[in-house]
Design a protein around this motif. Structure first.
Motif, PDB file in Angstrom:
ATOM      1  N   THR A 135       1.532  -1.472   0.323  1.00 48.74           N
ATOM      2  CA  THR A 135      -0.327  -0.113   0.277  1.00 48.74           C
ATOM      3  C   THR A 135       0.909   1.411   0.124  1.00 48.74           C
ATOM      4  O   THR A 135       1.539   1.120   0.741  1.00 48.74           O
ATOM      5  CB  THR A 135      -1.096  -0.119   1.002  1.00 48.74           C
ATOM      6  OG1 THR A 135      -1.951  -1.461   1.373  1.00 48.74           O
ATOM      7  CG2 THR A 135      -1.879   1.284   1.669  1.00 48.74           C
ATOM      8  N   ASP A 149      -6.812  -5.862   0.123  1.00 44.95           N
ATOM      9  CA  ASP A 149      -6.347  -6.592   0.413  1.00 44.95           C
ATOM     10  C   ASP A 149      -7.380  -8.177  -0.331  1.00 44.95           C
ATOM     11  O   ASP A 149      -6.618  -8.734  -1.266  1.00 44.95           O
ATOM     12  CB  ASP A 149      -6.322  -6.852   1.622  1.00 44.95           C
ATOM     13  CG  ASP A 149      -5.150  -6.686   1.686  1.00 44.95           C
ATOM     14  OD1 ASP A 149      -4.516  -5.750   1.442  1.00 44.95           O
ATOM     15  OD2 ASP A 149      -5.047  -6.543   3.521  1.00 44.95           O
ATOM     16  N   GLN A 153      -6.537  -9.550  -4.594  1.00 47.78           N
ATOM     17  CA  GLN A 153      -6.516 -11.093  -4.769  1.00 47.78           C
ATOM     18  C   GLN A 153      -7.259 -11.582  -5.645  1.00 47.78           C
ATOM     19  O   GLN A 153      -6.490 -12.322  -6.684  1.00 47.78           O
ATOM     20  CB  GLN A 153      -6.436 -11.639  -3.437  1.00 47.78           C
ATOM     21  CG  GLN A 153      -5.289 -11.678  -2.350  1.00 47.78           C
ATOM     22  CD  GLN A 153      -5.681 -11.995  -1.208  1.00 47.78           C
ATOM     23  OE1 GLN A 153      -6.576 -12.893  -1.098  1.00 47.78           O
ATOM     24  NE2 GLN A 153      -4.656 -11.896  -0.520  1.00 47.78           N
TER      25      GLN A 153
END
Length: 292
Positions: A135, A149, A153
């Protein structure tokens, strides 16, 4: 690449990230409207008065600490406090009015689960990989996406399937590094709006169906056998040419045949054999028949 060339590239990349982060933070502040309103200032004043009344006990609730690798995004009455993310070290909040979210700036790695992909030449394979990201703008990562997150993914999984679906099996097996670089650029272009920078993508394993593995093994074995036969045939041809040249030399000097016989006997005797085959020259037999 020389080190003095790498450093300016890294500095320029970092400067770009910082500039993009500042621009996005300014956009977030403009969207928030800038102020908390008249009622908000009344609540803030009352809270400050309560802090002074309960001093020094209130100090333990007003000061917070974040680590070197963390940043804190503070919300005051639902709006982001001016100045962006706080940290590292100690920062000040107003109890009951302020809430904050910790954001980890360290590089995070996660494994892409095995994805079943149909290649362009209609071969079904299982491919997995690993992604490294971090980040670089905590404020945008908190305000622009619910879970940065998880979003990164899921984006990595879909990007992997879409990219491999446009490649042949041979390209996937031979051009892994090129595809990993392409995937890295695609992920970064999509995730930079969330304050996420994808640093590296690697394809770990490509699993083929058992039938395809057997077919490829049979093809490789047949290719090796064909090359072995060609090499053996070339060896026979070269040997026959050498024998032809040797026969031509011996024809010019008949005594060389006797020397070859003696050399053969020497080689046989060195092996300690009980039986020795002694070749009789053809010239002797021919002379014997002429006498008869």
């Amino acid at each position: 690449m020389p080190i003095n060339k790498i450093k300016p590239e890294m500095e320029s990349s970092t400067a770009k990230e910082v500039a993009e982060g500042k621009n996005r933070h300014q956009v977030v502040q403009e969207d928030n409207g800038g102020g908390v309103g008249f009622c908000g200032w009344i609540l803030i004043s009352f809270s400050m008065l309560m802090i002074l009344v309960t001093f020094p006990i209130s100090i333990f609730f007003c000061f917070k600490v974040v680590q070197e690798y963390e940043r804190a995004v503070i919300f005051r009455l639902g709006r982001i406090v001016k100045g962006g993310a706080k940290g590292p070290g100690m920062f000040w909040i107003i109890p009951c009015l302020d809430t904050f979210r910790r954001v980890d700036l360290r590089t995070v790695s996660f494994n892409i689960p095995p994805q079943e992909v149909l290649t362009r030449d209609s071969v079904t394979i299982m491919v997995d990989g690993v992604v490294f990201y971090r980040t670089f703008n905590p404020t945008v990562a908190i305000t622009k996406v619910e879970n940065a997150d998880m979003a990164t993914q899921m984006l990595a999984q879909t990007t992997l399937r879409n990219m491999l679906g446009t490649k042949n099996l041979s390209e996937i097996l031979t051009d892994r590094e090129e595809m990993a670089d392409q995937m890295e650029h695609v992920l970064y272009d999509a995730s930079k709006e969330w304050g996420i920078k994808v640093e590296r993508v690697e394809l770990k394993d490509v699993k083929l169906p058992q039938s395809m593995q057997r077919a490829m093994a049979a093809e490789a074995e047949a290719s090796r056998e064909a090359r072995a036969k060609v090499i053996a045939a070339e060896g026979e041809m070269n040997a026959s040419r050498a024998l032809k040249e040797a026969a031509m030399v011996m024809a010019e000097a008949p005594s060389s045949m006797q020397l070859r016989y003696l050399q053969t006997l020497t080689e046989i005797a060195s092996e300690r054999n009980s039986t020795i085959v002694f070749p009789i020259p053809i010239d002797l037999i021919t002379a014997f028949f002429k006498q008869k």
